[in-house]
Design a protein around this motif. Sequence first.
Motif, short mmCIF file in Angstrom:
data_model
loop_
_atom_site.label_atom_id
_atom_site.label_comp_id
_atom_site.label_asym_id
_atom_site.label_seq_id
_atom_site.Cartn_x
_atom_site.Cartn_y
_atom_site.Cartn_z
N GLU A 294 0.86 -1.18 0.00
CA GLU A 294 0.00 0.00 0.00
C GLU A 294 0.90 1.23 0.00
OE1 GLU A 294 -3.34 -0.01 2.79
OE2 GLU A 294 -2.84 -2.10 3.23
N TRP A 295 0.88 1.97 -1.11
CA TRP A 295 1.73 3.14 -1.27
C TRP A 295 1.05 4.35 -0.63
CZ3 TRP A 295 6.11 1.22 -3.23
CH2 TRP A 295 6.01 0.05 -3.99
N GLN A 296 1.70 4.95 0.36
CA GLN A 296 1.11 6.02 1.15
C GLN A 296 1.52 7.39 0.62
OE1 GLN A 296 -0.96 4.98 4.02
NE2 GLN A 296 -0.70 3.22 2.65
N ASP A 297 0.74 8.41 1.03
CA ASP A 297 1.10 9.78 0.69
C ASP A 297 2.39 10.17 1.40
OD1 ASP A 297 -1.13 10.05 -0.87
OD2 ASP A 297 -2.33 11.04 0.67
N CYS A 298 3.22 10.94 0.71
CA CYS A 298 4.46 11.46 1.27
C CYS A 298 4.16 12.25 2.55
CB CYS A 298 5.12 12.36 0.23
SG CYS A 298 6.65 13.15 0.74
N PRO A 299 4.91 12.05 3.65
CA PRO A 299 6.13 11.26 3.79
C PRO A 299 5.92 9.93 4.51
CG PRO A 299 6.02 12.77 5.62
CD PRO A 299 4.74 12.94 4.83
N MET A 300 4.74 9.34 4.40
CA MET A 300 4.47 8.11 5.12
C MET A 300 5.10 6.92 4.41
SD MET A 300 2.90 9.11 7.74
CE MET A 300 2.37 7.52 8.39
N PRO A 301 5.79 6.04 5.15
CA PRO A 301 6.38 4.86 4.51
C PRO A 301 5.31 3.93 3.96
CG PRO A 301 7.31 5.24 6.71
CD PRO A 301 6.11 6.12 6.58
N THR A 302 5.66 3.20 2.92
CA THR A 302 4.78 2.20 2.33
C THR A 302 4.40 1.15 3.37
OG1 THR A 302 5.92 2.49 0.24
CG2 THR A 302 4.54 0.53 0.46
N ILE A 303 3.13 0.76 3.38
CA ILE A 303 2.74 -0.42 4.16
C ILE A 303 3.08 -1.61 3.28
CG2 ILE A 303 0.86 -1.62 5.32
CD1 ILE A 303 -0.57 1.09 5.54
N THR A 304 4.17 -2.25 3.56
CA THR A 304 4.73 -3.21 2.61
C THR A 304 4.03 -4.56 2.62
OG1 THR A 304 6.38 -4.09 4.17
CG2 THR A 304 6.99 -2.12 2.90
#
Length: 495
Positions: A294-304
């Motif tokens: 799950e690609w998050q909005d900047c600057p949140m890291p991806t929920i891989t």
Amino acid sequence: MRRCSCLALAGLILLCLPTLPAAAFEVIEAGPAPLISASAPIASAHGALVWGQEPCLTAAQREAIEADLAASCAELTRRGLLPAPDRSRQVSLGWPLRPVASVTDPGVHGISNFVDHDPTYPDHLRDWNCGARSYDLPEGYNHQGTDFFLWPFSWHLMDDSAVEIVAVAPGVIIQKYDGNYDRSCGFGGGNWNAVYVQHADGSIAWYGHMKNGSTTTKAVGQPVAQGEYLGTVGSSGNSTGPHLHLEMYDPQGHLLDPWDGSCNPLAGGSWWADQRPYYDSALNALRTHDAPPEWQDCPMPTITHEQDRFAPGDLVYFASYYRDQLQGQQSQHAIFKPDGTLWQSWTSALDVPFYAASYWYWGWYLPAAGPEGYWTYRVVYEGQLVDHRFYVGTGTTAPDLASAGVVLHGVSPNPFNPTTTVAFSLATAGDVDLAVFDARGRRVAGLVGGSLPAGGHRVLWDGLDEAGRPVRSGAYLVRLQTGGEVRWTRAMMVK
């Protein structure tokens, strides 16, 4: 006024666009991942990164930096800490990024933009290879510098300080900035963290957007060796995602593009000791997931949703992450059971001209009856073979990975010239024999012979045989042996 491109990580969108009008570094999902041959998975998708353009320094910031560097050089010269430039020789550049030892992925970066050599604007682009991997802006700016972004999962790599910035050539630190916010997501992010190094010939390298608190402890005026640590990749200043902006100036103070090519012919040849190909196609990583990233909005890291342990019957997403993937390049995917027998195989290929960074995933239900043990997901792409191990079992914990032997992650870069790095990991310490063989099975070079501790390891092969002679172009086999376990991967020397 000199400016650079900046990158950002944002949410998923549903349409693949060639460019974005606003500053963005977005993961896009281009739809189901096409298969050339396979039985049908339960789910599949592929996507890529696209980005817009943003200046990384305001005019005022750049003027202040240039004045500061001039004053610092004058003071260092006065104190005898900055030798007079020897302009009779050209420095030879090493690579500016280095993953830390715990990183076992074969790659951690991609390149988004080179210097734009077409002086007209806007929408008139010409990079060193006469391509369009650059950008310009309507107000009269042509991109200057090379941008190296982290991939995949850039914020995780940044947060873990996993990718170091190292000096491309020996020299003297003439200035450095630190203490600035490093999770910027657009223009207006303030000042960047950066290190500036002047080389023996008088040329200067700017290393920008470093992580806060990561810059070298060496003081201004101290020397650094080629490959010496300068900081880690961050997103400080006017930046929209973790990346390194490397900007260089020649001994006369003119902007320098170190890449030698048809649209940037350099009298002395490339400044890179080992200039990588324009399309440096390679696998950066393989992963198994219990759900799509799950690609998050900047600057949140991806929920891989990374997972390396599953129960029989679970749905597993098998994902591959590429840089510089080109249309028609085929990837051979395979999943092997613990006894080495093949469970699934399929072939995929990109159906658009080019992605600088791309990802693919396929979901498969594991057999409800097992077997239990360590399975292998393998991809062969452009002569590169990469394995990823995962455990399938009903117990609450997985046995030590040592029960599955060692993990040979692959070599990078691949193809290579003249050097490449072999990455592997050991669950327990033991005697290791790491060697290179030619296509006919003859031993070419020994890389490791002796005991190594548990953990991740990266070993450089300098492209020489055991007699110290450069090997010829062609395919080579790299064998990793420890105890009763043997793993192989392939490397391609191209001259």
